[in-house]
Design a protein around this motif. Structure first.
Motif, short mmCIF file in Angstrom:
data_model
loop_
_atom_site.label_atom_id
_atom_site.label_comp_id
_atom_site.label_asym_id
_atom_site.label_seq_id
_atom_site.Cartn_x
_atom_site.Cartn_y
_atom_site.Cartn_z
N MET A 477 0.84 -1.20 0.00
CA MET A 477 0.00 0.00 0.00
C MET A 477 0.87 1.25 0.00
N THR A 478 0.40 2.26 -0.69
CA THR A 478 1.06 3.55 -0.62
C THR A 478 0.75 4.20 0.73
N GLN A 479 1.46 5.29 1.05
CA GLN A 479 1.24 5.96 2.32
C GLN A 479 -0.18 6.49 2.42
N ASP A 480 -0.72 6.99 1.32
CA ASP A 480 -2.10 7.51 1.33
C ASP A 480 -3.10 6.42 1.64
N VAL A 481 -2.93 5.27 1.00
CA VAL A 481 -3.83 4.14 1.24
C VAL A 481 -3.67 3.62 2.67
N LEU A 482 -2.42 3.58 3.16
CA LEU A 482 -2.15 3.08 4.50
C LEU A 482 -2.85 3.94 5.56
N GLU A 483 -2.88 5.24 5.35
CA GLU A 483 -3.53 6.15 6.31
C GLU A 483 -5.04 5.95 6.34
N ARG A 484 -5.62 5.45 5.25
CA ARG A 484 -7.08 5.28 5.18
C ARG A 484 -7.51 3.83 5.32
N ALA A 485 -6.56 2.93 5.59
CA ALA A 485 -6.86 1.49 5.57
C ALA A 485 -7.91 1.10 6.60
N PHE A 486 -8.00 1.81 7.73
CA PHE A 486 -8.94 1.43 8.79
C PHE A 486 -10.26 2.19 8.70
N GLU A 487 -10.46 2.98 7.66
CA GLU A 487 -11.72 3.69 7.51
C GLU A 487 -12.82 2.74 7.05
N PRO A 488 -14.04 2.89 7.59
CA PRO A 488 -15.14 2.02 7.16
C PRO A 488 -15.45 2.19 5.67
N PHE A 489 -15.76 1.08 5.00
CA PHE A 489 -16.17 1.04 3.59
C PHE A 489 -15.05 1.48 2.65
N PHE A 490 -13.81 1.46 3.13
CA PHE A 490 -12.68 1.77 2.24
C PHE A 490 -11.95 0.49 1.90
N ASP A 517 -9.64 -1.96 19.88
CA ASP A 517 -9.68 -0.79 20.75
C ASP A 517 -10.58 -1.02 21.95
N ALA A 518 -11.70 -1.73 21.74
CA ALA A 518 -12.65 -1.95 22.83
C ALA A 518 -12.07 -2.83 23.92
N GLN A 519 -11.03 -3.62 23.61
CA GLN A 519 -10.44 -4.52 24.60
C GLN A 519 -9.05 -4.09 25.05
N GLY A 520 -8.59 -2.94 24.56
CA GLY A 520 -7.26 -2.48 24.93
C GLY A 520 -6.14 -3.05 24.09
N LEU A 521 -6.49 -3.68 22.95
CA LEU A 521 -5.49 -4.21 22.03
C LEU A 521 -5.11 -3.14 21.01
N ARG A 522 -4.00 -3.34 20.31
CA ARG A 522 -3.57 -2.38 19.28
C ARG A 522 -3.28 -3.11 17.99
N ILE A 523 -3.58 -2.45 16.87
CA ILE A 523 -3.27 -2.99 15.53
C ILE A 523 -2.44 -1.95 14.79
N LYS A 524 -1.32 -2.39 14.21
CA LYS A 524 -0.42 -1.49 13.47
C LYS A 524 -0.10 -2.12 12.12
N LEU A 525 -0.09 -1.31 11.07
CA LEU A 525 0.26 -1.78 9.73
C LEU A 525 1.54 -1.10 9.26
N ARG A 526 2.41 -1.90 8.62
CA ARG A 526 3.57 -1.36 7.92
C ARG A 526 3.56 -1.91 6.51
N SER A 527 3.72 -1.04 5.51
CA SER A 527 3.58 -1.51 4.13
C SER A 527 4.42 -0.66 3.19
N GLU A 528 4.86 -1.29 2.09
CA GLU A 528 5.56 -0.60 1.01
C GLU A 528 5.02 -1.13 -0.31
N PRO A 529 4.75 -0.26 -1.28
CA PRO A 529 4.24 -0.73 -2.57
C PRO A 529 5.19 -1.74 -3.21
N GLY A 530 4.66 -2.87 -3.62
CA GLY A 530 5.44 -3.90 -4.28
C GLY A 530 6.18 -4.83 -3.35
N ARG A 531 6.18 -4.56 -2.03
CA ARG A 531 6.94 -5.39 -1.09
C ARG A 531 6.07 -6.00 -0.01
N GLY A 532 4.76 -5.77 -0.07
CA GLY A 532 3.85 -6.43 0.85
C GLY A 532 3.52 -5.58 2.08
#
Length: 571
Positions: A477-490, A517-532
């Motif tokens: 994912m590009t940086q723009d897509v990564l920033e919006r990855a957790f938005e609903p219906f995206f 978030d409701a349970q105190g857990l965290r999710i983080k994404l790291r991505s680069e276009p073409g590298r997964g």
């Protein structure tokens, strides 16, 4: 040893170059680069040796046809020079198909046959011809082996081709001297094979260890990202060795000493407490911890406003998305029903009616899947959508999710999931919600568009908690897509990819984050276009329960736990 011998023999004698695994692909790339770098040197060696051999032949043997042999070898050397000039100045490739190496292997055979054919052009004296050939073939093979230690297929093809040419001359003239020299060269070729095998196995082992080290490093860096601390290791000369994204973003562009400070440092409106640890033989470890308290109230107000704007934007996206996702299937159903309905004037046979009915069923399934996703998403608006927390086995939940992805309609994913999870870890949380989080993250990885295996790992990281890593080698994912990855219906599927019920409507990551978030857990994404993309699910230490290790499967957890030792030393 027998297994390694068989594996290496299959490698050097096989028709196709292996590129199924990450190790194979990296070896292929490095072999491509090695041969490209040495083309000009090999051409110069061939030029010098050709001139030297022709001089000796003219000096010692009368009535030769050595000029023809010189022309052949100089022509092949010129091919190497031309190929070098054509590729000069090009940027280094990030991946290769192997076609260039395959062409180079055929060229090595041609070089070997040309060089080994020297006895045919020396003259009528069979003994002198074979002695000259043996003196030239052996050092040339050894020289190529020393230059191309990581490309054994090319080296051995050249050496065997040169030997075959010399042996053909010996057989044709039935020379005792030639037979003796050929027998000596057989032992030399066998020694060359053993040396090439030993070097290649060590090289392959190093590459495999490097890739595994990179995966472990990614797990550590991901854990540090989830900790919201800026972390970096500096060499004794003051150069950055390792740093996470937060340190790179906030501190890398600023000049700062490697000495500790008592008061917090203000950067970009945030106050950071700096900790420094000097480690002999390694360098300096620097950790910045966010200690901001003054902006909490304003942050909560801004966050509430952003959530309201995000909700409004999500509603707009929902209406825009559903206008297409619901209308298209409904139009197809309406059209098919109109064709086979009682009021239709279009004649249809049984087969056509079945086809239209199947299309109606398919579109109805898409509608059902879409509506199920929307219903599940809206249920989370209730305060009681989470069940009571209980002690959940992390490995059991992950293995259940993986098993479901390898059965039924997902059977095509059976060979794409590689799981490494300790058996002695559990946590206090809602089991059903955790299963949904893991399933959505893995499903997102499977839809990333890569045939490479999906790696699922888990382990304890001191000071952070339990970290579950899901890594794919897809389109990224590009940086723009990564920033919006957790938005609903995206969703980030390419524009040319059609919607189907298996890809959903863009709620998977949004649901996963809300449940986390409701349970105190965290999710983080790291991505680069073409590298997964790599996803990290972090369970805080306060929720984790550890059992006493029962078998060797827990060794993975110990190895992961050793990695953040550096972080513990810095407090």
């Amino acid at each position: 040893m027998a297994k390694q011998e068989k594996s290496f023999l299959s490698y050097v004698t096989g028709n196709a170059l292996p590129r199924e695994t990450a190790v194979d692909r990296l070896i292929l790339l490095q072999q491509h680069m090695d041969f490209s770098r040495h083309k000009l040197v090999m051409a110069l060696i061939m030029l010098v040796n050709t001139i030297g051999a022709s001089f000796l032949v003219h000096r010692w043997v009368p009535n030769t046809n050595i000029e023809v042999w010189i022309t052949i070898n100089l022509g092949l050397a010129l091919l190497l020079v031309i190929d070098y000039l054509l590729k000069r100045g090009r940027p280094a490739p990030k991946q290769v198909s192997g076609k260039y190496l395959r062409r180079s292997e055929f060229l090595a055979i041609a070089f070997g046959l040309a060089w080994g054919s020297l006895p045919f052009f020396v003259g009528p004296d069979e003994n002198a011809a074979m002695i000259m050939g043996g003196l030239m073939i052996t050092p040339m093979s050894a020289g190529m082996a020393s230059m191309l230690t990581r490309v054994p297929r090319i080296v051995l093809r050249y050496a065997i081709a040169a030997f075959v040419a010399g042996a053909a001359y010996s057989a044709f003239y039935q020379s005792v001297t030639g037979a003796t020299i050929c027998a000596m060269m057989i032992f030399f070729k066998f020694a060359l094979y053993l040396g090439a095998r030993s070097s290649y196995l060590v090289y392959r082992s190093d590459i495999d260890a490097t890739i595994k080290a990179e995966e472990s490093r990614d797990l550590l860096i991901g854990a540090l990202e989830a900790s919201h601390q800026a972390f970096a290791i500096f060499s004794e000369a003051g150069d950055v060795i390792v740093e996470n994204q937060l340190h790179q973003k906030v501190f890398s562009s600023r000049e700062d000493s490697l000495e500790p400070v008592d008061k917090p440092i203000r950067r970009d409106g945030v106050y950071w407490q700096k900790s420094v640890e000097h480690i002999t033989g390694v360098g300096t470890v620097v950790v910045y911890t966010d200690v901001t308290r003054m902006e909490e109230v304003r942050f909560e107000i801004e966050n509430a406003r952003n959530e309201a704007e995000a909700a409004n934007e999500a509603k707009t996206r929902f209406l825009a998305s559903m206008s297409a996702e619901l209308k298209v299937p409904l139009d197809v159903i309406s059209a098919c029903a109109g064709v086979i309905g009682s009021s239709s004037n279009i004649p249809c046979n049984e087969e056509e009616v079945s086809t239209y009915a199947d299309k109606i069923g398919e579109q109805a399934m898409i509608l059902s899947s879409t509506l199920d996703g929307i219903i599940n998403f809206t249920r989370m608006e209730r305060d009681d959508y989470l069940a009571q927390s209980s002690e959940v086995s992390v490995s059991e939940v992950i293995n259940n999710v993986v098993r479901k992805f390898t059965e039924g309609e997902y059977a095509r994913f059976a060979d794409r999931l590689k799981v490494s999870v300790p058996q002695n870890l559990s946590a206090d949380m809602d089991e059903n919600s955790f299963e949904i989080i893991v399933r959505n993250i893995i499903k997102n990885a499977l839809e990333a568009g890569s045939s490479a295996p999906i790696v699922v790992k888990a382990g304890m990281v001191s000071g952070v908690g339990l970290v579950v890593m899901v890594r794919d080698r897809g389109r990224g994912m590009t940086q723009d897509v990564l920033e919006r990855a957790f938005e609903p219906f995206f969703h980030s599927r390419p524009a040319h990819q059609k919607y189907d019920h298996s890809t959903g409507v863009g709620l998977g990551l949004s649901v996963a984050r809300r449940l986390a978030d409701a349970q105190g857990l965290r999710i983080k994404l790291r991505s680069e276009p073409g590298r997964g993309t790599t996803a990290f699910i972090t369970v805080p230490e306060t929720l984790v329960r550890r059992a006493v290790p029962q078998d060797k499967t827990d060794a993975v957890d110990v190895a992961v736990n050793d990695l953040p030792e550096l972080q513990k030393k810095t407090g």
